[in-house]
Write an enzyme that holds these catalytic residues in place. Structure first.
Site, mmCIF file in Angstrom:
data_model
loop_
_atom_site.group_PDB
_atom_site.id
_atom_site.type_symbol
_atom_site.label_atom_id
_atom_site.label_comp_id
_atom_site.label_asym_id
_atom_site.label_seq_id
_atom_site.Cartn_x
_atom_site.Cartn_y
_atom_site.Cartn_z
ATOM 1 C CB SER A 224 0.434 -11.384 2.457
ATOM 2 O OG SER A 224 0.379 -10.952 3.806
ATOM 3 C CG HIS B 201 -1.892 -6.663 3.573
ATOM 4 N ND1 HIS B 201 -2.644 -7.261 2.583
ATOM 5 C CD2 HIS B 201 -1.189 -7.665 4.182
ATOM 6 C CE1 HIS B 201 -2.421 -8.572 2.601
ATOM 7 N NE2 HIS B 201 -1.538 -8.835 3.542
#
Length: 245
Positions: A129, A164
């Site tokens: 992330s 993501h």
């Protein structure tokens, strides 16, 4: 004369932060330069969240490595000790959280410069992330609330990164639009469950712990939109879960 080392970076769509099987973490350790690597977790993007640190320690305590944690919100090392510590690491593993805050704190402490130096000396830099976003020239982020583009990063990986890709609503169209309009340079979209290794800026391996998950090159298509090209991914294990569709 200094020995030249390739710059190695890994973008992760999982690991101990989100997964219980450890497949991506084991893959990262297998790509380190030492058989029992020194692995430093850097949880700056989460504000050094204690639960995140505990999860890392629990996940890596039994692995063939020497784990440690760098917490900048209660920094204990002076500049010389911090440099020595980071340059001694074989892997620097950066956690998720807020990308913009991560970069600001690193720059305040000079960690950005030290990580560049460590990378030049052969340390594998990786993360999930925000910990994947930070290495590129720019990234797709929710650091400011709504999904947007951040034209900032360490620039160790040419282009941009979007984490993501498959799991958060709005990620795919928003990143595609940013690349298509030039707000972000062409880059790499990582689905949850996948990972990619880059050597001197070029992809050299892509893997997945989840059947169907992948890593994609996203670039302007010359017609006002953006194209997606999947990297070939190696499946990490027969016990890995299938991706729900």
């Amino acid at each position: 004369m200094a020995v030249a080392h390739p710059q190695c970076l890994a973008l992760l769509g999982g690991g101990f932060s989100t997964d219980d099987d450890g497949l991506l973490d084991d893959w990262v350790l297998s790509r380190a330069r030492a058989p029992r690597p020194a692995v430093c977790f850097v949880p700056t993007a989460s504000g050094d969240a204690p639960a995140y640190v505990d999860r890392f320690r629990a996940a890596f305590a039994a692995r063939p490595c020497e784990p440690s944690v760098l917490q900048l919100f209660r920094r204990e090392l002076d500049d010389d000790a911090l440099r020595s510590f980071l340059l001694a690491q074989d892997v620097v593993y950066v956690g998720g959280g807020n990308t913009a805050n991560l970069l600001a704190v690193w720059r305040a402490h000079g960690v950005d410069r030290l990580l560049r130096e460590a990378c030049d000396r052969g340390t594998l830099l990786c993360g999930i992330s925000a910990g994947a976003n930070c290495w590129a020239e720019g990234s797709h982020t929710d650091s400011f609330g709504p999904l947007t583009h951040l034209s900032d990063g360490l620039g160790l990986l040419p282009g941009s990164v979007c984490p993501h890709w498959d799991s958060e609503p709005g990620r795919r169209p928003s990143y595609r639009a940013a690349v298509a309009t030039g707000k972000l340079p062409a880059g790499w979209a990582v689905e949850d469950g996948a990972g990619a290794l880059f050597t001197d800026g070029a992809p050299t391996e892509a893997v997945t712990r989840v059947r169907g998950a992948g890593v994609y090159r996203v670039a302007p298509d010359g017609a006002g939109g953006a194209s997606e090209d999947a990297l070939p991914c190696r499946f990490l294990g027969d016990d890995a879960p299938a991706l729900p569709r």
